[in-house]
Design a protein around this motif. Structure first.
Motif, PDB file in Angstrom:
ATOM      1  N   ILE A 229     -14.215 -14.188  -6.944  1.00 16.59           N
ATOM      2  CA  ILE A 229     -12.967 -14.169  -7.709  1.00 16.59           C
ATOM      3  C   ILE A 229     -11.942 -14.943  -6.905  1.00 16.59           C
ATOM      4  O   ILE A 229     -11.712 -14.650  -5.736  1.00 16.59           O
ATOM      5  CB  ILE A 229     -12.450 -12.739  -7.954  1.00 16.59           C
ATOM      6  N   THR A 230     -11.309 -15.937  -7.523  1.00 15.54           N
ATOM      7  CA  THR A 230     -10.303 -16.720  -6.824  1.00 15.54           C
ATOM      8  C   THR A 230      -8.924 -16.088  -6.991  1.00 15.54           C
ATOM      9  O   THR A 230      -8.744 -15.144  -7.771  1.00 15.54           O
ATOM     10  CB  THR A 230     -10.259 -18.165  -7.360  1.00 15.54           C
ATOM     11  N   SER A 231      -7.943 -16.642  -6.282  1.00 18.27           N
ATOM     12  CA  SER A 231      -6.598 -16.083  -6.319  1.00 18.27           C
ATOM     13  C   SER A 231      -5.947 -16.201  -7.697  1.00 18.27           C
ATOM     14  O   SER A 231      -5.031 -15.443  -8.012  1.00 18.27           O
ATOM     15  CB  SER A 231      -5.711 -16.774  -5.274  1.00 18.27           C
ATOM     16  N   ASN A 232      -6.408 -17.143  -8.517  1.00 16.21           N
ATOM     17  CA  ASN A 232      -5.850 -17.251  -9.878  1.00 16.21           C
ATOM     18  C   ASN A 232      -6.732 -16.548 -10.907  1.00 16.21           C
ATOM     19  O   ASN A 232      -6.623 -16.806 -12.106  1.00 16.21           O
ATOM     20  CB  ASN A 232      -5.633 -18.718 -10.265  1.00 16.21           C
ATOM     21  N   MET A 233      -7.621 -15.651 -10.404  1.00 22.78           N
ATOM     22  CA  MET A 233      -8.432 -14.773 -11.229  1.00 22.78           C
ATOM     23  C   MET A 233      -9.584 -15.480 -11.942  1.00 22.78           C
ATOM     24  O   MET A 233     -10.142 -14.956 -12.898  1.00 22.78           O
ATOM     25  CB  MET A 233      -7.573 -14.003 -12.239  1.00 22.78           C
ATOM     26  N   ASP A 234      -9.940 -16.671 -11.490  1.00 24.07           N
ATOM     27  CA  ASP A 234     -11.179 -17.274 -11.975  1.00 24.07           C
ATOM     28  C   ASP A 234     -12.356 -16.474 -11.436  1.00 24.07           C
ATOM     29  O   ASP A 234     -12.320 -15.977 -10.300  1.00 24.07           O
ATOM     30  CB  ASP A 234     -11.301 -18.724 -11.494  1.00 24.07           C
ATOM     31  N   PHE A 235     -13.385 -16.380 -12.234  1.00 19.14           N
ATOM     32  CA  PHE A 235     -14.568 -15.594 -11.877  1.00 19.14           C
ATOM     33  C   PHE A 235     -15.799 -16.485 -11.966  1.00 19.14           C
ATOM     34  O   PHE A 235     -15.929 -17.295 -12.890  1.00 19.14           O
ATOM     35  CB  PHE A 235     -14.715 -14.422 -12.852  1.00 19.14           C
ATOM     36  N   SER A 236     -16.686 -16.386 -10.999  1.00 21.51           N
ATOM     37  CA  SER A 236     -17.958 -17.106 -11.068  1.00 21.51           C
ATOM     38  C   SER A 236     -19.045 -16.224 -10.498  1.00 21.51           C
ATOM     39  O   SER A 236     -18.774 -15.308  -9.712  1.00 21.51           O
ATOM     40  CB  SER A 236     -17.889 -18.426 -10.286  1.00 21.51           C
ATOM     41  N   TYR A 237     -20.271 -16.494 -10.904  1.00 27.18           N
ATOM     42  CA  TYR A 237     -21.376 -15.698 -10.389  1.00 27.18           C
ATOM     43  C   TYR A 237     -22.633 -16.538 -10.285  1.00 27.18           C
ATOM     44  O   TYR A 237     -22.748 -17.606 -10.900  1.00 27.18           O
ATOM     45  CB  TYR A 237     -21.648 -14.493 -11.296  1.00 27.18           C
ATOM     46  N   ASN A 238     -23.558 -16.036  -9.527  1.00 22.55           N
ATOM     47  CA  ASN A 238     -24.860 -16.668  -9.402  1.00 22.55           C
ATOM     48  C   ASN A 238     -25.906 -15.572  -9.293  1.00 22.55           C
ATOM     49  O   ASN A 238     -25.901 -14.797  -8.338  1.00 22.55           O
ATOM     50  CB  ASN A 238     -24.905 -17.560  -8.152  1.00 22.55           C
ATOM     51  N   LEU A 239     -26.771 -15.481 -10.295  1.00 24.52           N
ATOM     52  CA  LEU A 239     -27.863 -14.521 -10.253  1.00 24.52           C
ATOM     53  C   LEU A 239     -29.022 -15.138  -9.489  1.00 24.52           C
ATOM     54  O   LEU A 239     -29.408 -16.275  -9.742  1.00 24.52           O
ATOM     55  CB  LEU A 239     -28.305 -14.145 -11.668  1.00 24.52           C
ATOM     56  N   VAL A 240     -29.583 -14.376  -8.571  1.00 17.76           N
ATOM     57  CA  VAL A 240     -30.637 -14.931  -7.725  1.00 17.76           C
ATOM     58  C   VAL A 240     -32.017 -14.398  -8.084  1.00 17.76           C
ATOM     59  O   VAL A 240     -32.996 -14.755  -7.432  1.00 17.76           O
ATOM     60  CB  VAL A 240     -30.347 -14.638  -6.235  1.00 17.76           C
ATOM     61  N   GLU A 241     -32.086 -13.555  -9.080  1.00 17.11           N
ATOM     62  CA  GLU A 241     -33.380 -13.042  -9.514  1.00 17.11           C
ATOM     63  C   GLU A 241     -33.275 -12.621 -10.976  1.00 17.11           C
ATOM     64  O   GLU A 241     -32.192 -12.481 -11.511  1.00 17.11           O
ATOM     65  CB  GLU A 241     -33.808 -11.845  -8.660  1.00 17.11           C
ATOM     66  N   GLY A 242     -34.411 -12.412 -11.599  1.00  5.43           N
ATOM     67  CA  GLY A 242     -34.419 -11.961 -12.981  1.00  5.43           C
ATOM     68  C   GLY A 242     -35.275 -12.861 -13.847  1.00  5.43           C
ATOM     69  O   GLY A 242     -36.030 -13.691 -13.354  1.00  5.43           O
TER      70      GLY A 242
END
Length: 289
Positions: A229-242
């Motif tokens: 989560i960045t200071s301007n509330m951007d969100f990112s993710y990375n799933l490493v399994e599934g």
């Protein structure tokens, strides 16, 4: 084309929480401490000797146990080294802490003393090994707010592009139910696609101060990854399994509209022939206490 639609919907469908980009930290909300914030830790076993136990009658070695800020343990394990299969899997459950001991429901207990860790399975002898033990601390107020266990109240799913303009609100987050709706409205899922969604009803979404991201399903399946989560509330993710549905990365935004509440919106886009398609999902989340 079927795989394309599959991935578009998948991207959205799984990521629990972000919010409209301008949402931010409304009224500078800072939530109360989650139940086990002060004892949150990550225990990593990297030496020659690691704790072991039986999972579904299969001997496994424990690779890591993360004790979250909100009373959940995230245990990563793999079949013992003597086995041909080495794929790591994840199990999630609840824990309590008393007198220096983490008690993992249905699994056993863990006691730490510096880098010496004693794991006692629910059925079996105590095992004392060397491990790396690190404590967890959120980097910001919004990171602190996110680092909890969340229940999905509802999701709003949208798919726009070409001749498709679908949007519907669902109670909870049942990927099988959503995929049935999408297929009935023309999204060309194959039978293989549809089968891959069976039983995938989200139980809990977990974020931790160590940037761990876990989605657990009611059938016991868990997938884990990392988030930012960045200071301007951007969100990112990375799933490493599934599976193919979950093994993706995406961006979005996150906000906390009220105490113990979180909203997450994830958007992805891709091109097929001359059309651009966008899949979105908005998660309405409430803190599990």
């Amino acid at each position: 084309m079927k795989n394309f639609y599959y991935l578009l919907l998948a991207f959205s469908l799984i990521l629990p929480y972000s919010c409209n980009k301008n949402g931010g930290m409304e009224d500078n909300i800072k939530m109360a401490d989650p139940a086990t914030k002060d004892v949150a830790a990550v225990v990593t076993f990297s030496g020659e000797k690691t704790p072991s136990l039986l999972v579904k009658d299969t001997p496994v070695d424990i690779k890591k146990i993360e004790f979250t800020e909100a009373s959940r343990f995230i245990m990563t394990y793999a079949p013992t080294a003597s086995k041909a299969i080495t794929k790591e899997e994840v199990s999630v459950g609840s824990f309590t802490y008393q007198n220096g001991v983490y008690n993992l429901s249905g699994v056993g207990s863990v006691k730490t003393n510096g880098n010496s860790v004693t794991f006692t399975p629910a059925s079996g002898e105590a095992q004392t090994v060397t491990a790396t033990v690190t404590t967890s601390q959120a980097a910001s107020d919004y990171h602190f707010n996110a680092s909890r266990t969340w229940k999905v109240n509802s999701v709003i799913v949208g798919l726009v592009g070409g001749s498709y303009n679908l949007q519907r609100k669902f109670s909870g987050c049942d990927l099988e139910e959503i995929s049935v709706y999408a297929k009935k409205n023309g999204v060309p899922f194959s039978e293989e696609n549809m089968n891959s969604f069976k039983g995938l009803k989200v139980d809990e979404v977990i974020f931790t101060a160590s940037d761990t991201f876990v989605i657990s399903f009611v059938n016991g399946v868990c997938y884990r990854g990392t988030f930012k989560i960045t200071s301007n509330m951007d969100f990112s993710y990375n799933l490493v399994e599934g599976n193919d549905l979950l093994n993706v990365s995406a961006n979005g935004s996150i906000a906390f509209p009220a105490d113990s509440k979180c909203t997450l919106v994830i958007s992805t886009s891709a091109k097929h022939l001359w059309n651009t398609y966008t899949g979105t999902i908005e998660f309405d989340l409430t803190e599990q206490k």
